[in-house]
Design an enzyme around this catalytic site. Structure first.
Site, mmCIF file in Angstrom:
data_model
loop_
_atom_site.group_PDB
_atom_site.id
_atom_site.type_symbol
_atom_site.label_atom_id
_atom_site.label_comp_id
_atom_site.label_asym_id
_atom_site.label_seq_id
_atom_site.Cartn_x
_atom_site.Cartn_y
_atom_site.Cartn_z
ATOM 1 C CE LYS A 115 -3.748 -2.282 0.275
ATOM 2 N NZ LYS A 115 -4.716 -2.336 -0.770
ATOM 3 C CE LYS A 195 0.530 -11.549 -8.574
ATOM 4 N NZ LYS A 195 -0.813 -11.823 -8.319
ATOM 5 C CE LYS A 198 -9.679 -11.777 -6.567
ATOM 6 N NZ LYS A 198 -10.311 -12.864 -5.822
#
Ligand code: TRP
Length: 338
Positions: A115, A195, A198
């Site tokens: 993050k 890659k 989601k």
């Protein structure tokens, strides 16, 4: 011989995609067919809550994940399916393991480090994510955990926590798990070539309806080689995906066509047909299963009760080892069992 335990989980945060199939589902199916294997497939819904907060979707995607795995070949008469949230023992073990997890170990964990702004984007659930995952794994005495590349660090943390605990109490209560990374080092590319994930919104759902699947395949990024020029297989997302699902002979054929200057449109059509041929039967089965949520719920409840039987025994031994809520029959190193 004691059965070997295989366990894996996929978060219910979207329709399962080709990356999930290749990275976790396909290897789990293969292992579940071997003799002396006990296979668990569970839905880590409380892991999903770290970044997914849509009540209706959570339920739909949970059934979707179970139906997908069954339709692709995980047989519920051989594989135990359950929801993480139906096995409360996981959360007790989670707390116990947290008390053995050095903060520095979590500081190094990538799920949270990815993050960009750790102060605003990271909740404590995400920060301690690897501990809950270790609880999932250790509770069931898992030997083998088929996962994608990106989960390797989490498996190392689970192993590390198990080893520390066993050493500290001179016990063998936890089995040391082993990651099973199929196609180690291979990145399964998504629509944009990064890659498939989601979080990048670049996935191809396994059971997208055929028209949608075709549309997605036609959206895969290609380079700007001239229309009839030779095409490079190494840098082609279409080729990378094709070879994950083709026979070696089909792969060689397509490779030859790349050398002969296949038109991108035809390469895309080849990938779409390959996928659609393999998925047509399972897709119909998936749709029947999705029309019968009661059946899926029954599978999950039966699985949860089997999982809880194992889980409660593990937890009883752990509590005994710790001296929690148990009168200890012996003094000493904690190696005796209840
Ligand atoms: N972290 C895994 C993922 O994002 C999901 C997961 C949670 C899992 N608990 C697990 C996978 C236990 C294997 C075993 O893909």
């Amino acid at each position: 011989m004691r059965d070997q335990v295989v366990l894996t989980g996929i978060k219910p945060t979207g329709m399962l995609h080709l990356g999930n199939w290749v990275g976790a589902i396909r290897p789990t199916i293969e292992l579940s067919h071997k003799p002396n294997m006990k296979t668990y497939f569970f839905i880590p819904d409380y892991h999903a809550l770290t970044n997914f907060k849509s009540p209706d979707k959570l339920c739909e995607y949970t059934y979707g994940a179970v139906a997908t795995c069954i339709a692709l070949g995980l047989d519920p008469s051989q594989v135990v399916f359950y929801r993480q949230s139906d096995v409360p023992e996981v959360f007790e073990l989670n707390w116990i393991l947290a008390c053995f997890s050095p903060k520095g170990l979590m500081d190094r964990a990538h799920a949270y480090k990815m993050k960009s702004n750790p102060n605003s984007d990271v909740n404590m659930g995400l920060y301690t994510y690897p501990i809950l995952m270790a609880a999932d794994i250790l509770l069931m005495h898992s030997n083998w955990v088929p996962v994608g590349n990106d989960q390797q660090q989490h498996l190392e943390i689970a192993r590390d926590l198990a080893r520390r605990f066993n050493q500290q109490y001179r016990t063998d209560v936890f089995t040391l798990p082993e990651a099973l990374i199929s196609l180690a080092g291979v990145v399964i590319p998504g629509l944009d070539g990064r890659k498939m994930s989601k979080s990048y919104h670049n996935t191809i759902p396994i059971f997208a309806p055929p028209e949608h699947l075709r549309k997605l395949v036609f959206h895969i990024a290609t380079n700007s080689s001239g229309i009839h020029d030779q095409k490079d297989i190494e840098t082609s997302t279409i080729f990378q995906l094709y070879q994950l699902f083709s026979t070696p002979k089909q792969m060689e054929d397509l490779k030859r066509q790349y050398q002969n200057g296949i038109v991108w449109k035809d390469a895309k059509e080849a990938l779409f047909s390959l996928l659609d041929d393999q998925l047509r039967g399972p897709r119909a089965y998936y749709e029947t299963l999705m029309d019968n949520p009661q059946k899926l719920e029954r599978i999950l409840q039966e699985g949860a009760s089997q999982a809880r039987e194992v889980a409660s025994k593990t937890l009883e031994r752990v509590r005994y080892t710790l001296g929690i809520n148990q009168k200890r029959k012996t003094h000493g190193n904690g190696s005796s069992r209840p």
